[in-house]
Design a protein around this motif. Structure first.
Motif, PDB file in Angstrom:
ATOM      1  N   MET A 158      28.052  52.300  38.991  1.00 31.39           N
ATOM      2  CA  MET A 158      28.712  51.039  39.278  1.00 31.39           C
ATOM      3  C   MET A 158      28.294  49.950  38.291  1.00 31.39           C
ATOM      4  O   MET A 158      29.103  49.148  37.847  1.00 31.39           O
ATOM      5  CB  MET A 158      28.385  50.586  40.709  1.00 31.39           C
ATOM      6  N   MET A 159      26.996  49.957  37.957  1.00 30.79           N
ATOM      7  CA  MET A 159      26.539  48.967  36.999  1.00 30.79           C
ATOM      8  C   MET A 159      27.234  49.148  35.656  1.00 30.79           C
ATOM      9  O   MET A 159      27.492  48.187  34.939  1.00 30.79           O
ATOM     10  CB  MET A 159      25.022  49.067  36.836  1.00 30.79           C
ATOM     11  N   ARG A 160      27.549  50.414  35.319  1.00 30.33           N
ATOM     12  CA  ARG A 160      28.260  50.680  34.079  1.00 30.33           C
ATOM     13  C   ARG A 160      29.632  50.011  34.106  1.00 30.33           C
ATOM     14  O   ARG A 160      30.079  49.444  33.104  1.00 30.33           O
ATOM     15  CB  ARG A 160      28.373  52.189  33.882  1.00 30.33           C
ATOM     16  N   ALA A 161      30.304  50.066  35.244  1.00 30.59           N
ATOM     17  CA  ALA A 161      31.616  49.431  35.363  1.00 30.59           C
ATOM     18  C   ALA A 161      31.510  47.921  35.220  1.00 30.59           C
ATOM     19  O   ALA A 161      32.359  47.280  34.581  1.00 30.59           O
ATOM     20  CB  ALA A 161      32.247  49.793  36.707  1.00 30.59           C
ATOM     21  N   LEU A 162      30.460  47.339  35.779  1.00 28.90           N
ATOM     22  CA  LEU A 162      30.279  45.894  35.676  1.00 28.90           C
ATOM     23  C   LEU A 162      30.101  45.469  34.223  1.00 28.90           C
ATOM     24  O   LEU A 162      30.748  44.524  33.757  1.00 28.90           O
ATOM     25  CB  LEU A 162      29.065  45.468  36.505  1.00 28.90           C
ATOM     26  N   TRP A 163      29.232  46.165  33.496  1.00 32.97           N
ATOM     27  CA  TRP A 163      28.959  45.779  32.115  1.00 32.97           C
ATOM     28  C   TRP A 163      30.161  46.045  31.214  1.00 32.97           C
ATOM     29  O   TRP A 163      30.435  45.266  30.287  1.00 32.97           O
ATOM     30  CB  TRP A 163      27.725  46.524  31.605  1.00 32.97           C
ATOM     31  N   SER A 164      30.889  47.134  31.456  1.00 35.45           N
ATOM     32  CA  SER A 164      32.068  47.429  30.643  1.00 35.45           C
ATOM     33  C   SER A 164      33.134  46.360  30.831  1.00 35.45           C
ATOM     34  O   SER A 164      33.732  45.876  29.861  1.00 35.45           O
ATOM     35  CB  SER A 164      32.631  48.813  31.015  1.00 35.45           C
ATOM     36  N   ALA A 165      33.392  45.985  32.108  1.00 29.66           N
ATOM     37  CA  ALA A 165      34.393  44.952  32.369  1.00 29.66           C
ATOM     38  C   ALA A 165      33.949  43.603  31.821  1.00 29.66           C
ATOM     39  O   ALA A 165      34.765  42.822  31.304  1.00 29.66           O
ATOM     40  CB  ALA A 165      34.663  44.856  33.869  1.00 29.66           C
ATOM     41  N   ALA A 166      32.653  43.310  31.897  1.00 28.21           N
ATOM     42  CA  ALA A 166      32.150  42.044  31.359  1.00 28.21           C
ATOM     43  C   ALA A 166      32.323  41.983  29.846  1.00 28.21           C
ATOM     44  O   ALA A 166      32.678  40.935  29.291  1.00 28.21           O
ATOM     45  CB  ALA A 166      30.678  41.869  31.729  1.00 28.21           C
ATOM     46  N   SER A 167      32.106  43.112  29.165  1.00 28.27           N
ATOM     47  CA  SER A 167      32.314  43.129  27.713  1.00 28.27           C
ATOM     48  C   SER A 167      33.779  42.902  27.379  1.00 28.27           C
ATOM     49  O   SER A 167      34.112  42.247  26.381  1.00 28.27           O
ATOM     50  CB  SER A 167      31.831  44.460  27.126  1.00 28.27           C
ATOM     51  N   GLY A 168      34.679  43.433  28.225  1.00 19.52           N
ATOM     52  CA  GLY A 168      36.106  43.200  28.021  1.00 19.52           C
ATOM     53  C   GLY A 168      36.476  41.737  28.191  1.00 19.52           C
ATOM     54  O   GLY A 168      37.300  41.204  27.435  1.00 19.52           O
ATOM     55  N   MET A 169      35.866  41.072  29.171  1.00 18.60           N
ATOM     56  CA  MET A 169      36.140  39.645  29.373  1.00 18.60           C
ATOM     57  C   MET A 169      35.656  38.822  28.182  1.00 18.60           C
ATOM     58  O   MET A 169      36.353  37.916  27.732  1.00 18.60           O
ATOM     59  CB  MET A 169      35.468  39.166  30.668  1.00 18.60           C
ATOM     60  N   ARG A 170      34.474  39.150  27.664  1.00 21.10           N
ATOM     61  CA  ARG A 170      33.965  38.414  26.502  1.00 21.10           C
ATOM     62  C   ARG A 170      34.869  38.633  25.283  1.00 21.10           C
ATOM     63  O   ARG A 170      35.155  37.681  24.535  1.00 21.10           O
ATOM     64  CB  ARG A 170      32.535  38.867  26.184  1.00 21.10           C
ATOM     65  N   ALA A 171      35.315  39.872  25.083  1.00 27.68           N
ATOM     66  CA  ALA A 171      36.179  40.159  23.938  1.00 27.68           C
ATOM     67  C   ALA A 171      37.521  39.446  24.060  1.00 27.68           C
ATOM     68  O   ALA A 171      38.042  38.894  23.084  1.00 27.68           O
ATOM     69  CB  ALA A 171      36.385  41.676  23.811  1.00 27.68           C
ATOM     70  N   GLN A 172      38.100  39.443  25.254  1.00 27.90           N
ATOM     71  CA  GLN A 172      39.388  38.789  25.447  1.00 27.90           C
ATOM     72  C   GLN A 172      39.276  37.274  25.367  1.00 27.90           C
ATOM     73  O   GLN A 172      40.232  36.606  24.968  1.00 27.90           O
ATOM     74  CB  GLN A 172      40.004  39.212  26.785  1.00 27.90           C
ATOM     75  N   GLU A 213      42.279  38.986  32.987  1.00 21.40           N
ATOM     76  CA  GLU A 213      42.397  39.036  34.450  1.00 21.40           C
ATOM     77  C   GLU A 213      42.085  40.428  34.980  1.00 21.40           C
ATOM     78  O   GLU A 213      41.406  40.583  36.000  1.00 21.40           O
ATOM     79  CB  GLU A 213      43.821  38.616  34.849  1.00 21.40           C
ATOM     80  N   LEU A 214      42.564  41.472  34.279  1.00 18.17           N
ATOM     81  CA  LEU A 214      42.298  42.843  34.720  1.00 18.17           C
ATOM     82  C   LEU A 214      40.814  43.163  34.663  1.00 18.17           C
ATOM     83  O   LEU A 214      40.277  43.851  35.540  1.00 18.17           O
ATOM     84  CB  LEU A 214      43.091  43.824  33.857  1.00 18.17           C
ATOM     85  N   ASN A 215      40.139  42.691  33.630  1.00 18.81           N
ATOM     86  CA  ASN A 215      38.701  42.928  33.542  1.00 18.81           C
ATOM     87  C   ASN A 215      37.951  42.228  34.664  1.00 18.81           C
ATOM     88  O   ASN A 215      36.979  42.764  35.209  1.00 18.81           O
ATOM     89  CB  ASN A 215      38.176  42.448  32.183  1.00 18.81           C
ATOM     90  N   SER A 216      38.401  41.021  35.027  1.00 21.96           N
ATOM     91  CA  SER A 216      37.762  40.320  36.142  1.00 21.96           C
ATOM     92  C   SER A 216      37.996  41.059  37.455  1.00 21.96           C
ATOM     93  O   SER A 216      37.107  41.111  38.314  1.00 21.96           O
ATOM     94  CB  SER A 216      38.287  38.888  36.239  1.00 21.96           C
ATOM     95  N   LYS A 217      39.178  41.652  37.614  1.00 22.81           N
ATOM     96  CA  LYS A 217      39.458  42.436  38.824  1.00 22.81           C
ATOM     97  C   LYS A 217      38.626  43.715  38.846  1.00 22.81           C
ATOM     98  O   LYS A 217      38.233  44.198  39.925  1.00 22.81           O
ATOM     99  CB  LYS A 217      40.950  42.755  38.910  1.00 22.81           C
ATOM    100  N   ALA A 218      38.360  44.290  37.672  1.00 19.18           N
ATOM    101  CA  ALA A 218      37.503  45.474  37.615  1.00 19.18           C
ATOM    102  C   ALA A 218      36.091  45.135  38.075  1.00 19.18           C
ATOM    103  O   ALA A 218      35.430  45.929  38.767  1.00 19.18           O
ATOM    104  CB  ALA A 218      37.486  46.043  36.199  1.00 19.18           C
ATOM    105  N   ILE A 219      35.593  43.959  37.698  1.00 18.51           N
ATOM    106  CA  ILE A 219      34.274  43.520  38.172  1.00 18.51           C
ATOM    107  C   ILE A 219      34.287  43.350  39.683  1.00 18.51           C
ATOM    108  O   ILE A 219      33.348  43.760  40.383  1.00 18.51           O
ATOM    109  CB  ILE A 219      33.874  42.217  37.471  1.00 18.51           C
ATOM    110  N   GLN A 220      35.366  42.759  40.194  1.00 14.67           N
ATOM    111  CA  GLN A 220      35.467  42.565  41.641  1.00 14.67           C
ATOM    112  C   GLN A 220      35.520  43.908  42.367  1.00 14.67           C
ATOM    113  O   GLN A 220      34.873  44.087  43.418  1.00 14.67           O
ATOM    114  CB  GLN A 220      36.706  41.740  41.961  1.00 14.67           C
ATOM    115  N   ALA A 221      36.270  44.873  41.803  1.00 19.60           N
ATOM    116  CA  ALA A 221      36.361  46.195  42.434  1.00 19.60           C
ATOM    117  C   ALA A 221      35.013  46.900  42.428  1.00 19.60           C
ATOM    118  O   ALA A 221      34.612  47.522  43.435  1.00 19.60           O
ATOM    119  CB  ALA A 221      37.411  47.040  41.696  1.00 19.60           C
ATOM    120  N   ALA A 222      34.287  46.819  41.303  1.00 19.44           N
ATOM    121  CA  ALA A 222      32.960  47.440  41.239  1.00 19.44           C
ATOM    122  C   ALA A 222      32.008  46.785  42.237  1.00 19.44           C
ATOM    123  O   ALA A 222      31.197  47.466  42.873  1.00 19.44           O
ATOM    124  CB  ALA A 222      32.412  47.340  39.821  1.00 19.44           C
ATOM    125  N   ASP A 223      32.107  45.479  42.394  1.00 23.40           N
ATOM    126  CA  ASP A 223      31.259  44.775  43.347  1.00 23.40           C
ATOM    127  C   ASP A 223      31.585  45.196  44.776  1.00 23.40           C
ATOM    128  O   ASP A 223      30.676  45.392  45.594  1.00 23.40           O
ATOM    129  CB  ASP A 223      31.444  43.270  43.173  1.00 23.40           C
TER     130      ASP A 223
END
Length: 271
Positions: free
Chosen positions: A1-15, A250-260
């Motif tokens: 799950m932590m992997r999903a959080l960090w991956s989505a966070a990197s996507g938000m920073r890139a976008q 927005e999708l990356n933020s939703k991925a963080i929410q789903a992982a949480d």
């Protein structure tokens, strides 16, 4: 799950960087000589979850099980296609048809390059000199400032398509000022270092500046007086790209929410 959080966070920073780049393009839609920028991405390291063998007998699978760890910005590249030429009433307005760049001397004494030909005559210590809007002197093909001869009115000066300066004397004769606008080319203009005011500096990636007047084999750029090159930003394309970047963020933020939510449900299983 932590992997999903960090991956989505990197996507938000890139976008976020992507949105910043697109916003900068839109902000400079009316900047003379501006070149549109595009954000490029690359994937981060991959983590192996299962190897190619899963049985005690060492039987091979067609592919391993690997999962990526997100994305990051790889580069922000400039598109150096020519912008549209727009007529201008000023006799010190210049545009280039071709791959060339004008050269100006900065306050630090270094030479910078630009497609912005919005110049003006400026009276200084050395005389009346051709400068850009920041007051940096424009260079001629010999690396010198372009200075009006004493007693010559700037209204009598004309420039040819190859960048040579002429003036008319009192008798109506055309006299060569022995000055020619410096125009340079680069093997890789996308590798130039960007500076403020649509200026570029030489880098190892761009290669050394090649003077069109002295370098054989180069296709000469055409100097167009009374014209300015508009930016090559396409507003419709930038708006579409902005919407895509917003949706990706927005999708990356939703991925963080789903992982949480999944971690929250996993923590509640023990109760």
């Amino acid at each position: 799950m932590m992997r999903a959080l960090w991956s989505a966070a990197s996507g938000m920073r890139a976008q976020q960087t992507n949105v910043d780049s697109i916003s900068n393009n839109i902000a400079n839609v009316n900047t003379v000589g501006y070149k549109a920028e595009r954000t490029e991405f690359k994937s981060l390291l991959y983590q192996t979850l299962q190897t190619k063998t899963t049985s005690a007998n060492g039987e091979n699978k067609p592919i391993p099980a690997q999962v990526g760890l997100g994305t990051r910005v790889a580069a922000i590249t400039s598109n150096f296609t020519n912008g549209e030429l727009i007529a201008n009433d000023s006799d010190t307005a210049f545009a280039l048809e071709g791959d060339g760049f004008f050269a100006v001397r900065g306050e630090d004494g270094n030479t910078y390059y630009t497609r912005n030909g919005e110049f003006n005559w400026s009276v200084g210590v050395n005389g009346t000199t051709l400068c850009n809007h920041s007051g940096y002197p424009v260079m001629d093909s010999n690396g010198n400032e372009i200075i009006v001869p004493e007693g010559v009115s700037v209204s009598n000066i004309s420039v040819t398509n190859d960048g040579r300066f002429f003036y008319q004397d009192e008798a109506g004769n055309t006299v060569d000022m022995q000055a020619q606008l410096a125009v340079y080319q680069f093997n890789n203009p996308a590798g130039l270092d960007k500076a403020a005011g649509s200026l570029y500096a030489v880098s190892d990636a761009s290669g050394q500046a090649m003077n069109e007047a002295t370098t054989p084999g180069l296709k000469r750029s055409k100097v167009c007086q009374n014209y300015l090159e508009s930016s090559n930003v396409q507003v419709a394309d930038e708006m579409v790209n902005l919407i895509i970047a917003q949706r990706a963020y927005e999708l990356n933020s939703k991925a963080i929410q789903a992982a949480d939510d999944m971690m929250s449900q996993a923590n509640q299983l023990r109760r």
